[in-house]
Design a protein around this motif. Structure first.
Motif, PDB file in Angstrom:
ATOM      1  N   MET A 113       0.625  -0.979  -0.204  1.00 43.42           N
ATOM      2  CA  MET A 113      -0.185  -0.004   0.146  1.00 43.42           C
ATOM      3  C   MET A 113       0.842   1.445   0.521  1.00 43.42           C
ATOM      4  O   MET A 113       2.176   1.310   0.790  1.00 43.42           O
ATOM      5  N   SER A 114       0.527   2.535  -0.970  1.00 44.79           N
ATOM      6  CA  SER A 114       0.738   3.378  -0.008  1.00 44.79           C
ATOM      7  C   SER A 114       0.902   4.241   1.308  1.00 44.79           C
ATOM      8  O   SER A 114       0.125   3.339   1.916  1.00 44.79           O
ATOM      9  N   GLU A 115       1.800   4.594   1.227  1.00 42.86           N
ATOM     10  CA  GLU A 115       1.003   5.171   2.986  1.00 42.86           C
ATOM     11  C   GLU A 115       0.238   5.675   3.064  1.00 42.86           C
ATOM     12  O   GLU A 115      -0.167   5.391   4.827  1.00 42.86           O
ATOM     13  N   ALA A 116       0.180   6.635   2.367  1.00 38.54           N
ATOM     14  CA  ALA A 116      -1.599   7.635   2.624  1.00 38.54           C
ATOM     15  C   ALA A 116      -2.404   6.465   2.579  1.00 38.54           C
ATOM     16  O   ALA A 116      -3.385   6.454   3.582  1.00 38.54           O
ATOM     17  N   SER A 117      -2.457   5.106   1.595  1.00 39.99           N
ATOM     18  CA  SER A 117      -3.219   4.541   1.740  1.00 39.99           C
ATOM     19  C   SER A 117      -3.622   3.588   3.330  1.00 39.99           C
ATOM     20  O   SER A 117      -4.747   2.597   3.395  1.00 39.99           O
ATOM     21  N   PHE A 118      -2.208   3.210   3.534  1.00 47.69           N
ATOM     22  CA  PHE A 118      -2.011   2.565   4.778  1.00 47.69           C
ATOM     23  C   PHE A 118      -2.333   2.925   5.996  1.00 47.69           C
ATOM     24  O   PHE A 118      -3.326   2.746   6.836  1.00 47.69           O
TER      25      PHE A 118
END
Length: 296
Positions: free
Chosen positions: A215-220
């Protein structure tokens, strides 16, 4: 390590009975921190200022209190603390952990109670609204003379409790990591929890965990917030504090050593975060537990 065991309460509940109800008027709390194999629902009235200990949760209670513990190894107790009343009303219900079998709890009509029991492995305290709803049911149950109908009434109470949107878990998962079942149904979240439980003593970077989850950091971060109602940092901090709380009780390590071992970069930071989250310093927490712990 400190080689101690907790006071193990022997319940008057017999093997042939489904549950036991004990109602009493009392002036004080004098039972030490203890464990027992039975599940316990405890209602307390008129004890504002008393102190509740469930796992690594230590809190001052309000005028009314309703707590469910379904974990046979989770330490719990109530203490006088700042209580002033001499007229406490207590209703304690204890029932066997296998009262409702796993097969029965897996039925559609029982899913909410199954989820309640799972959450109560860490101890749960119920909202004022739910206490107001079940209080009359509890008091009716104390007067029921037919054992079959009393069991039906207990099931109704458990169902009402399972619907409480405001219930709150008390002990942290890491504090009881070796005695609770998987906390979440989401396999992805369990993967994160397993990783954090294994590596909380190390430097953990958001970017590394997000990458592990593809995942991207934002999505995570959105994923963690959605499933835990906490930020990633708060979620990781709670895991570290749970481990630290357990070490404060069960080990003879210094507070500084425990802080470093649980991933806090310095003693002052550990003390500050522990006090903010738990309302006590690590030393106060350790002293409080040892004062009320009975060795057998």
């Amino acid at each position: 390590m400190i080689n101690t065991e907790l006071f193990k309460e022997v319940s008057p509940l017999s093997a042939k009975d489904c549950f036991i109800l004990i109602e009493r008027q009392k002036s004080n709390f004098n039972f030490p921190i203890h464990i027992h194999p039975e599940c316990e629902l405890n209602y307390i009235e008129n004890a504002k200022g008393a102190q509740r200990i469930v796992g690594d949760s230590i809190e001052e209670i309000d005028e009314e209190e309703l707590v469910l513990v379904t974990n046979p190894k989770l330490e719990h107790a109530w203490m006088d603390h700042h209580k002033t009343s001499q007229n406490i009303h207590e209703i304690t219900i204890q029932f066997h952990s296998d009262l409702l079998t796993e097969a029965f709890l897996n039925k559609n009509q029982m899913i909410s109670i199954q989820q309640l029991f799972r959450r109560a492995e860490k101890g749960v305290v119920f909202s004022r609204e739910t206490i107001a709803k079940v209080r009359p049911l509890l008091k009716i149950l104390t007067c029921e003379n037919d054992s079959f109908y009393s069991l039906i009434k207990l099931l109704v109470i458990l169902h009402e409790l399972s619907l409480d949107k405001g219930m709150r878990e008390l002990s942290t998962g890491q504090f009881a990591a070796n005695i609770v079942s998987k906390e979440h149904n989401d396999t992805r979240l369990n993967k994160v929890v397993d990783y954090l439980n294994q590596h909380f003593s190390e430097v953990i970077r958001l970017s590394d965990v997000a990458e592990m989850m593809n995942m991207s950091e934002a999505s995570f971060c959105r994923f963690i917030k959605q499933h835990t109602s906490k930020s990633f940092i708060d979620f990781l901090t709670d895991i570290r504090l749970g481990a630290a709380s357990r070490a404060l009780i069960d080990s003879s390590l210094s507070i500084a050593e425990i802080g470093y071992d649980c991933g806090f970069n310095n003693l002052s930071n550990f003390n500050r975060i522990f006090k903010k989250k738990k309302g006590l310093t690590p030393r106060e927490f350790r002293d409080n537990y040892r004062k009320n712990k009975t060795i057998i």
